[in-house]
Design a protein around this motif. Structure first.
Motif, short mmCIF file in Angstrom:
data_model
loop_
_atom_site.label_atom_id
_atom_site.label_comp_id
_atom_site.label_asym_id
_atom_site.label_seq_id
_atom_site.Cartn_x
_atom_site.Cartn_y
_atom_site.Cartn_z
N TRP A 206 0.82 -1.21 0.00
CA TRP A 206 0.00 0.00 0.00
C TRP A 206 0.86 1.26 0.00
O TRP A 206 1.86 1.32 0.70
CB TRP A 206 -0.89 0.02 1.24
N ASN A 207 0.38 2.26 -0.76
CA ASN A 207 0.99 3.59 -0.72
C ASN A 207 0.12 4.42 0.24
O ASN A 207 -0.93 4.92 -0.12
CB ASN A 207 0.98 4.16 -2.14
N THR A 208 0.58 4.54 1.50
CA THR A 208 -0.28 5.16 2.53
C THR A 208 -0.51 6.65 2.26
O THR A 208 -1.56 7.19 2.58
CB THR A 208 0.33 4.98 3.93
N ALA A 209 0.47 7.32 1.64
CA ALA A 209 0.30 8.77 1.37
C ALA A 209 -0.76 8.96 0.29
O ALA A 209 -1.66 9.81 0.42
CB ALA A 209 1.62 9.36 0.95
N LEU A 210 -0.69 8.16 -0.78
CA LEU A 210 -1.69 8.27 -1.86
C LEU A 210 -3.08 7.93 -1.31
O LEU A 210 -4.08 8.55 -1.65
CB LEU A 210 -1.31 7.31 -3.01
N TYR A 211 -3.12 6.95 -0.43
CA TYR A 211 -4.38 6.52 0.19
C TYR A 211 -5.01 7.68 0.97
O TYR A 211 -6.19 7.99 0.81
CB TYR A 211 -4.07 5.34 1.11
N ASP A 212 -4.20 8.35 1.79
CA ASP A 212 -4.74 9.42 2.63
C ASP A 212 -5.01 10.70 1.85
O ASP A 212 -5.94 11.44 2.15
CB ASP A 212 -3.77 9.73 3.78
N ASN A 213 -4.19 10.98 0.80
CA ASN A 213 -4.35 12.27 0.13
C ASN A 213 -5.42 12.24 -0.96
O ASN A 213 -6.30 13.09 -0.98
CB ASN A 213 -3.02 12.73 -0.48
N SER A 214 -5.34 11.26 -1.87
CA SER A 214 -6.25 11.30 -3.02
C SER A 214 -7.46 10.39 -2.88
O SER A 214 -8.35 10.42 -3.70
CB SER A 214 -5.50 10.90 -4.28
N HIS A 215 -7.45 9.51 -1.88
CA HIS A 215 -8.57 8.56 -1.77
C HIS A 215 -9.21 8.65 -0.39
O HIS A 215 -9.67 7.66 0.16
CB HIS A 215 -8.08 7.14 -2.09
N ALA A 216 -9.25 9.88 0.13
CA ALA A 216 -9.76 10.09 1.48
C ALA A 216 -11.26 9.76 1.56
O ALA A 216 -11.79 9.59 2.65
CB ALA A 216 -9.51 11.52 1.91
N TYR A 217 -11.93 9.64 0.41
CA TYR A 217 -13.35 9.30 0.45
C TYR A 217 -13.58 7.94 1.11
O TYR A 217 -14.66 7.66 1.62
CB TYR A 217 -13.98 9.33 -0.95
N VAL A 218 -12.54 7.08 1.11
CA VAL A 218 -12.71 5.75 1.73
C VAL A 218 -13.14 5.92 3.18
O VAL A 218 -14.10 5.31 3.63
CB VAL A 218 -11.41 4.91 1.63
N PHE A 219 -12.45 6.79 3.92
CA PHE A 219 -12.87 6.94 5.33
C PHE A 219 -13.94 8.00 5.51
O PHE A 219 -14.68 7.97 6.48
CB PHE A 219 -11.69 7.11 6.28
N ARG A 220 -14.07 8.95 4.52
CA ARG A 220 -15.20 9.91 4.63
C ARG A 220 -16.52 9.15 4.55
O ARG A 220 -17.40 9.33 5.37
CB ARG A 220 -15.12 10.95 3.52
N PHE A 221 -16.63 8.24 3.56
CA PHE A 221 -17.86 7.45 3.47
C PHE A 221 -18.01 6.53 4.68
O PHE A 221 -19.11 6.16 5.06
CB PHE A 221 -17.88 6.62 2.19
N GLY A 222 -16.87 6.17 5.25
CA GLY A 222 -16.90 5.29 6.42
C GLY A 222 -17.61 5.91 7.62
O GLY A 222 -18.09 5.22 8.51
N GLN A 223 -17.71 7.26 7.62
CA GLN A 223 -18.43 7.93 8.71
C GLN A 223 -19.87 7.44 8.81
O GLN A 223 -20.43 7.32 9.89
CB GLN A 223 -18.44 9.45 8.49
#
Ligand code: BEZ
Length: 258
Positions: free
Chosen positions: A4-21
């Motif tokens: 996993w690229n954790t920086a790419l995950y947090d910066n460009s794919h933040a919708y993963v945890f936004r939808f997780g709300q």
């Protein structure tokens, strides 16, 4: 295992945890509860659970994700663990959890039976299991295009390794493994991607279960070809030069029976 690229995950794919709300609103963590977060990634939702006053442990199979989660949230316990083999011992606990939570993780694990055995063992009787992940038909256009691009460029038909069950399949699996299904939702969630290279970036981030071990140059070609194939589908908006991914979600609330 996929790296996993954790920086790419947090910066460009933040919708993963936004939808997780939204999934957290279903979990409704309570102060004093003990909760296990399976596939916690960089720990953002785990931290929301902790903020609600619950005692939470996050597990993830990726050492990079666990390292980043510990860096961001040093006060929370994160453990590198495989959801198909973990137990209370793995997370150094004697008492089972009040709830098990998982967002956008279970589709990476085709051995769903083994996951449910672990969830069952980690939950107290009556404890709830609240999860959301990709359901049948998830990202179907993207997967089809990637498979077609692999076929054209490598000359081989390579099915991906995601687990996207139908509601009926997953509900009966839950029942078979000792859960009562309290609620289940199955719905489309069209998800806007960032930038005019949205599909290439999505495949860069999430292509782990799609691409075999192929060299980086060929992989780049496959991603770009897949994006070209998708320009004629509803995923592409020609006027704004933007992309929408065809996500389909399966969200469940189940309870351990005995
Ligand atoms: C999902 O959240 O549905 C998903 C993410 C990455 C790859 C496949 C599915």
């Amino acid at each position: 295992m996929h790296k996993w690229n954790t920086a790419l995950y947090d910066n460009s794919h933040a919708y993963v945890f936004r939808f997780g709300q939204e999934v957290l609103e279903v979990l409704k963590p309570q102060s004093g509860e003990t909760i296990l977060d399976i596939g916690c990634g960089t720990g953002h939702l785990t931290s929301c659970i902790a903020q609600a006053g619950a005692e939470v442990i996050g597990i993830d199979a990726s050492p990079d994700m666990v390292r980043e989660a510990r860096r961001l949230y040093p006060q929370i316990t994160f453990v590198e663990a495989d959801a198909t083999t973990c137990s209370l011992e793995t997370v150094s606990r004697e008492q089972p959890f009040d709830a098990v939570f998982s967002n956008a993780a279970l589709h990476w694990i085709p051995r769903a039976e083994a996951v449910l055995e672990c969830v069952h063992d980690m939950l107290k009787p009556g404890g709830r299991f609240v999860a959301e992940f990709g359901g049948k038909g998830n990202v179907a256009h993207i997967r089809r295009a990637a498979r077609q691009a692999l076929l054209e460029i490598l000359g081989r038909d390579i099915p991906d390794r995601f687990y996207f069950p139908s509601p009926a399949e997953y509900a009966s699996l839950l029942e078979r493994y000792g859960f009562r299904v309290d609620a289940l939702w199955y719905f489309d969630r069209p998800t806007p991607l960032e930038g005019s290279n949205g599909i290439v970036d999505w495949l860069e981030m999430f292509g782990g279960a799609i691409f075999p071990e192929i060299d980086a140059t060929v992989r780049q070609q496959v991603k770009h070809r897949a994006q070209e194939l998708l320009r004629s589908t509803p995923l592409y908006n020609n006027d704004s030069d933007t992309w929408i991914a065809d996500y389909v979600r399966l969200r469940i609330v189940a309870r351990r029976l005995t």
